[in-house]
Write a protein that holds these residues in place. Sequence first.
Motif, PDB file in Angstrom:
ATOM      1  N   UNK A 198       0.838  -1.208   0.000  1.00 59.24           N
ATOM      2  CA  UNK A 198       0.000   0.000   0.000  1.00 59.24           C
ATOM      3  C   UNK A 198       0.869   1.253   0.000  1.00 59.24           C
ATOM      4  N   UNK A 199       1.915   1.254   0.817  1.00 61.86           N
ATOM      5  CA  UNK A 199       2.821   2.409   0.874  1.00 61.86           C
ATOM      6  C   UNK A 199       3.644   2.506  -0.406  1.00 61.86           C
ATOM      7  N   UNK A 211       2.216  -8.302  -9.439  1.00 54.99           N
ATOM      8  CA  UNK A 211       2.623  -9.300  -8.465  1.00 54.99           C
ATOM      9  C   UNK A 211       3.519 -10.283  -9.199  1.00 54.99           C
ATOM     10  N   UNK A 212       4.714 -10.521  -8.684  1.00 56.23           N
ATOM     11  CA  UNK A 212       5.630 -11.466  -9.323  1.00 56.23           C
ATOM     12  C   UNK A 212       5.441 -12.853  -8.742  1.00 56.23           C
ATOM     13  N   UNK A 239      -4.635 -10.257  -4.149  1.00 53.60           N
ATOM     14  CA  UNK A 239      -5.765  -9.390  -3.824  1.00 53.60           C
ATOM     15  C   UNK A 239      -5.284  -8.084  -3.182  1.00 53.60           C
ATOM     16  N   UNK A 240      -4.279  -8.193  -2.332  1.00 54.87           N
ATOM     17  CA  UNK A 240      -3.761  -7.008  -1.642  1.00 54.87           C
ATOM     18  C   UNK A 240      -3.075  -6.059  -2.623  1.00 54.87           C
ATOM     19  N   UNK A 246      -5.642  -0.452  -7.616  1.00 53.84           N
ATOM     20  CA  UNK A 246      -6.904   0.239  -7.884  1.00 53.84           C
ATOM     21  C   UNK A 246      -7.009   1.537  -7.085  1.00 53.84           C
ATOM     22  N   UNK A 247      -6.603   1.485  -5.828  1.00 56.47           N
ATOM     23  CA  UNK A 247      -6.681   2.664  -4.968  1.00 56.47           C
ATOM     24  C   UNK A 247      -5.834   3.805  -5.512  1.00 56.47           C
ATOM     25  N   UNK A 248      -4.661   3.466  -6.061  1.00 61.18           N
ATOM     26  CA  UNK A 248      -3.727   4.481  -6.549  1.00 61.18           C
ATOM     27  C   UNK A 248      -3.804   4.688  -8.055  1.00 61.18           C
TER      28      UNK A 248
END
Length: 293
Positions: A198-199, A211-212, A239-240, A246-248
């Motif tokens: 997230x950060x 995602x790798x 998912x995370x 999506x948020x960013x």
Amino acid sequence: MANRINRAIELLEADQAIYYDGPHTGHVLTYEQGHKDARTWADYINVGMEHGAFDMTGLEEYMRGLVDAGPTNSGHRTPTVIVEAPVNGIDGPNVAFNAWQFRQILARGVHGILLCQAESAEAVREFVRACRFPHHKAGIDKIGGGTRGRGSEPTAAPVWGIDQQEYFERCEPWPLNPKGELLLGVKIESPPGVARCEEILSVPGLGFAELGPGDLGLSLGYTTLQRRPYPPEMEAARAKVFAACKKNKLAFLEGATPDKIAASLDEGVRVISGHNPESAKVGRAHQKRTMPV
């Protein structure tokens, strides 16, 4: 005529998925291969230098071949070229000490860079700064000023088909700079990266992330390459990372086969790996794409 230099950005702006080709190792970087790849079915060409050779002479010849065989059917001077850099994004100092890699790569006239194994926001901030000229000010309150120096514009600008002054203005990370033509991405492929995604993905200057599953799976004990549906801990990681994208408002990169591409696009995946022209054909039809290949 195309609206942009970077075809991948032009498509993402229109909410169209982009499809890439190009191996992670063993990429043939010659003038002849560039001449051939100018007619690729893909929207962008991935050049793997994380595990492949760090060959700047070959990359320069390859870009020259793309230019000489252009323009593309879509009216762009070349297909977009994005290079996977060798440095791992594990921390800020590691990336800052290796910023010379980004300068060398960008000097060849490519259109984007992927930072692998991103594990901290500090590392990603240093990555974005290293790819920016210091006269640009958008976002510097969050990432600091650019550290890319003068000197690469004489070789890069001709590849883009513009003069050096215009290159100074247009070689900027999109969408941080809406007029920018540089597409920067990160690969989240370790438990520390997932934990901090997230950060990491909130750092201004990024355009896409992935995602790798190969390296993430290996770090979790899976020596065979995991495919979806992943084991539960990898599905949770996906998912995370996807939610943070999506948020960013970052494009999420993931593989898709022809039978799964429509579902991937409907879910919101916008950068497609897999090196499959049939996936691209089906996906483009599903999105009613009008830009020629």
